[in-house]
Scaffold this motif. Structure first.
Motif, PDB file in Angstrom:
ATOM      1  N   LEU A  57       0.807  -1.220   0.000  1.00  0.00           N
ATOM      2  CA  LEU A  57       0.000   0.000   0.000  1.00  0.00           C
ATOM      3  C   LEU A  57       0.843   1.274   0.000  1.00  0.00           C
ATOM      4  O   LEU A  57       0.283   2.382   0.000  1.00  0.00           O
ATOM      5  N   TYR A  60      -0.034   3.499  -2.826  1.00  0.00           N
ATOM      6  CA  TYR A  60      -1.367   4.065  -2.611  1.00  0.00           C
ATOM      7  C   TYR A  60      -1.310   5.202  -1.587  1.00  0.00           C
ATOM      8  O   TYR A  60      -1.917   6.273  -1.783  1.00  0.00           O
ATOM      9  N   ASN A  61      -0.580   4.966  -0.483  1.00  0.00           N
ATOM     10  CA  ASN A  61      -0.486   6.000   0.543  1.00  0.00           C
ATOM     11  C   ASN A  61       0.242   7.240   0.021  1.00  0.00           C
ATOM     12  O   ASN A  61      -0.139   8.374   0.343  1.00  0.00           O
ATOM     13  N   TYR A  94       0.872   5.565 -11.232  1.00  0.00           N
ATOM     14  CA  TYR A  94       0.059   4.708 -10.387  1.00  0.00           C
ATOM     15  C   TYR A  94      -0.844   3.854 -11.260  1.00  0.00           C
ATOM     16  O   TYR A  94      -1.886   4.311 -11.750  1.00  0.00           O
ATOM     17  N   PHE A  96      -2.758   1.466 -10.473  1.00  0.00           N
ATOM     18  CA  PHE A  96      -4.041   1.082  -9.894  1.00  0.00           C
ATOM     19  C   PHE A  96      -5.129   2.143 -10.120  1.00  0.00           C
ATOM     20  O   PHE A  96      -6.280   1.927  -9.760  1.00  0.00           O
ATOM     21  N   ASN A 193     -13.501   1.718  -3.977  1.00  0.00           N
ATOM     22  CA  ASN A 193     -12.621   1.869  -5.149  1.00  0.00           C
ATOM     23  C   ASN A 193     -12.647   3.291  -5.729  1.00  0.00           C
ATOM     24  O   ASN A 193     -12.429   3.474  -6.935  1.00  0.00           O
ATOM     25  N   LEU A 232     -10.378   3.632  -8.804  1.00  0.00           N
ATOM     26  CA  LEU A 232      -9.240   2.748  -8.557  1.00  0.00           C
ATOM     27  C   LEU A 232      -9.569   1.292  -8.874  1.00  0.00           C
ATOM     28  O   LEU A 232     -10.731   0.873  -8.796  1.00  0.00           O
ATOM     29  N   PRO A 234      -8.237  -2.318  -7.485  1.00  0.00           N
ATOM     30  CA  PRO A 234      -7.353  -3.012  -6.535  1.00  0.00           C
ATOM     31  C   PRO A 234      -6.551  -4.140  -7.175  1.00  0.00           C
ATOM     32  O   PRO A 234      -5.485  -4.515  -6.681  1.00  0.00           O
ATOM     33  N   LEU A 237      -2.943  -3.273  -8.004  1.00  0.00           N
ATOM     34  CA  LEU A 237      -1.934  -3.051  -6.971  1.00  0.00           C
ATOM     35  C   LEU A 237      -0.815  -4.078  -7.121  1.00  0.00           C
ATOM     36  O   LEU A 237      -1.073  -5.263  -7.342  1.00  0.00           O
TER      37      LEU A 237
END
Length: 555
Positions: A57, A60-61, A94, A96, A193, A232, A234, A237
């Motif tokens: 993650l 994502y963070n 990114y 995702f 999402n 998004l 998942p 990822l």
């Protein structure tokens, strides 16, 4: 009369018991170490998954904390072209993020049909742009017409943000600064999402918006406000398995997913994702054989430490056993030494006593008898004196309490004198010698004569009557002088070759009945070592022995 057996307390049973206890405790320690390591790996399997979650993650963070708030840099003046450029950078960084919706929003006190309105405050999406990456990696842009007429998730997301923003404006206190949690609750909307973010206006803009909402005034200018919604996926990822030794397989599954695998050899565990991916979880699974590799890997240093500890214990046991064995042998040697020494002293003493009694009881002694008894007393006294001198010299050499007194000697004369003395003493002893080119030698004649005496005594004593032969050779080799004493005696077994130079050691054989105390060759070796030389033995049982003495040569 049979020889008495010496008694010594044996501890073999204690050694066996000690080794048995060590072996059992070693096996137990290894078993316990394996069980504890196995349990530790199981605990890690359930605990270290948080590391995988954090690494997975992390993009994502970073996106949530850094990339999303970049919209505020535009201060509400983000247009379609800038939004397209921004979306392109997001898609490239990114994977995702599968889609972006950009709401070009207007705020005013105008009464706009179908706009979101509270009191005099109106908020309306002037245009909505939809950005998607295509297979070639380029961004495809699509503008939605009449977005307010669309009853879809697009307008629902906009209305959520408008309501949150309007409620914040209505209750905002300009004297009270916002906290980090307030920013997330007001300007973010996180759902399944999807992350929607609204540009954070400046303080003066907030005061203007609050005046528009609460005060009736003339038509205001139109203010720009940007809202961006990120859709998004998942499944895009990238799972970063930071503990491959623990987790064989990691998958992203719905939060309600339950594995149907009932194989007891498979261990599995779950950990839910956070934020916009809260409806999903990481599913971890590993086979027992996969974990066993890590168990064995972790067990190696533990096993090594256990083996090291028990090796030390075994070594200590070995030292104790060796010490006891040496003590037992020393006890045996000392026992034999005392018996033999007693015999060696007793024989000449008995002969002296008999000769003395004969002299005492005789009324008259002829010259022949007086000479005979005098010779006996002299020879036996010499034996006692020789034995005492040997013991005393041995002790002095071991303690280095004597010094070497070197003088130049004529080797031929020195050896001939030794040979003459022995042939007078033992007429059946055939001795030959050769010195080659060596004529003189600087050494301590007393110590050298002791070496000759011991080796010549040994050659005579341990030869059969018809083979009492000794050949002495002297020559130079590599700056040293070499003395070889070659006999045709009974010989020595190869296994006994090193032991013959040990103090009090006597070879147990039917030929060794000469009353030796086991000091001759040991004394000889001590003398040679004291003179910075070396002594070696080559022997074959039944054929004879060859003693080689090497000393530093000084002319």
């Amino acid at each position: 009369m049979p020889k008495a057996r010496f008694q010594y307390r044996r501890t073999s049973a204690l050694n066996v018991i000690f080794l048995l206890l060590i072996t059992i405790s070693f096996i137990g320690a290894m078993f316990l170490a394996h069980r504890l390591t196995d349990k530790y790996i199981e605990n890690e399997f359930n605990q270290r998954k948080i590391d995988v979650l954090e690494e997975t993650l992390k993009p994502y963070n970073e996106f949530f904390q850094n990339k999303v708030p970049e919209i505020s840099f535009y201060q509400g003046y983000l247009d379609s072209a800038s939004a397209l450029k921004y979306a392109d950078s997001v898609f490239h960084e990114y994977a995702f993020v599968k889609g972006i919706e950009f709401y070009d929003t207007e705020i005013s006190n105008h009464a706009i049909q179908k706009a979101f309105r509270i009191n005099h405050f109106s908020m309306n999406p002037k245009a909505v742009y939809d950005y998607r990456p295509n297979k070639q990696g380029n961004v495809v842009s699509r503008q939605r017409t009449n977005p307010t007429n669309t009853a879809s998730a697009t307008m629902e997301e906009f209305n959520h943000m408008a309501v949150k923003f309007a409620l914040y404006i209505e209750s905002a206190d300009p004297e009270k600064p916002l906290q980090s949690a307030d920013f997330i609750s007001i300007f973010y909307h996180i759902t399944h999402n999807r992350i929607t973010f609204m540009n954070i206006p400046r303080d003066e803009d907030m005061q203007t918006f609050k005046a528009l909402m609460l005060k009736e005034q003339a038509l205001s200018p139109v203010f720009q406000q940007d809202i961006v919604s990120f859709i998004l996926d998942p499944g895009k990822l990238i799972i970063k398995n930071t503990n491959k030794e623990l987790y064989q397989y990691i998958h992203i599954t719905p939060i309600v997913y339950e594995s149907l695998n009932t194989d007891p050899d498979i261990l599995s565990t779950d950990l839910p994702l956070t934020g916009a991916f809260a409806d999903y979880k990481l599913h971890f699974s590993s086979s027992r054989s996969h974990l066993n590799k890590e168990i064995n890997h972790r067990l190696i240093p533990v096993a090594f430490a256990i083996i090291l500890v028990y090796s030390v214990l075994v070594f200590i046991a070995y030292l104790i056993y060796s010490n006891l064995n040496v003590n037992r042998k020393m006890f045996s040697l000392q026992y034999d030494f005392i018996n033999n020494l007693t015999h060696e002293f007793k024989t000449p003493v008995s002969v002296i006593k008999i000769a003395g009694n004969n002299i005492k009881s005789a009324k008259e002694l002829s010259d022949r008898e007086r000479f005979h008894y005098g010779k006996i007393l002299d020879e036996e006294a010499d034996k006692l004196n020789d034995l005492m001198n040997k013991l005393l010299s041995f002790t002095q050499i071991e303690n280095h309490s004597i010094t070497i007194k070197k003088e130049k000697i004529d080797l031929l004369v020195f050896i001939q004198n030794m040979v003459d003395a022995y042939q007078i003493k033992y007429p059946d002893f055939k001795i030959t010698h050769s010195t080659g080119a060596v004529t003189s030698f600087k050494t301590d004649p007393v110590l050298l004569s002791s070496i000759f005496q011991n080796l010549m005594d040994n050659a005579y004593k341990y030869s059969l009557p018809q083979k009492k032969v000794l050949d002495i050779k002297v020559f130079l080799e590599k700056g040293n002088i070499v003395f070889k004493f070659i006999d045709q005696g009974i010989g020595i077994e190869k296994a006994e070759s090193e032991n013959v130079f040990k103090k009090f050691y006597r070879i147990q054989s039917r030929y060794n009945q000469q009353g030796s105390v086991g000091l001759g060759l040991a004394f000889c070796k001590e003398l040679v070592n004291f003179m910075s030389g070396s002594i070696a033995l080559k022997s074959k049982q039944g054929e004879g022995s060859e003693f080689t003495v090497v000393l530093p040569f000084e002319n």
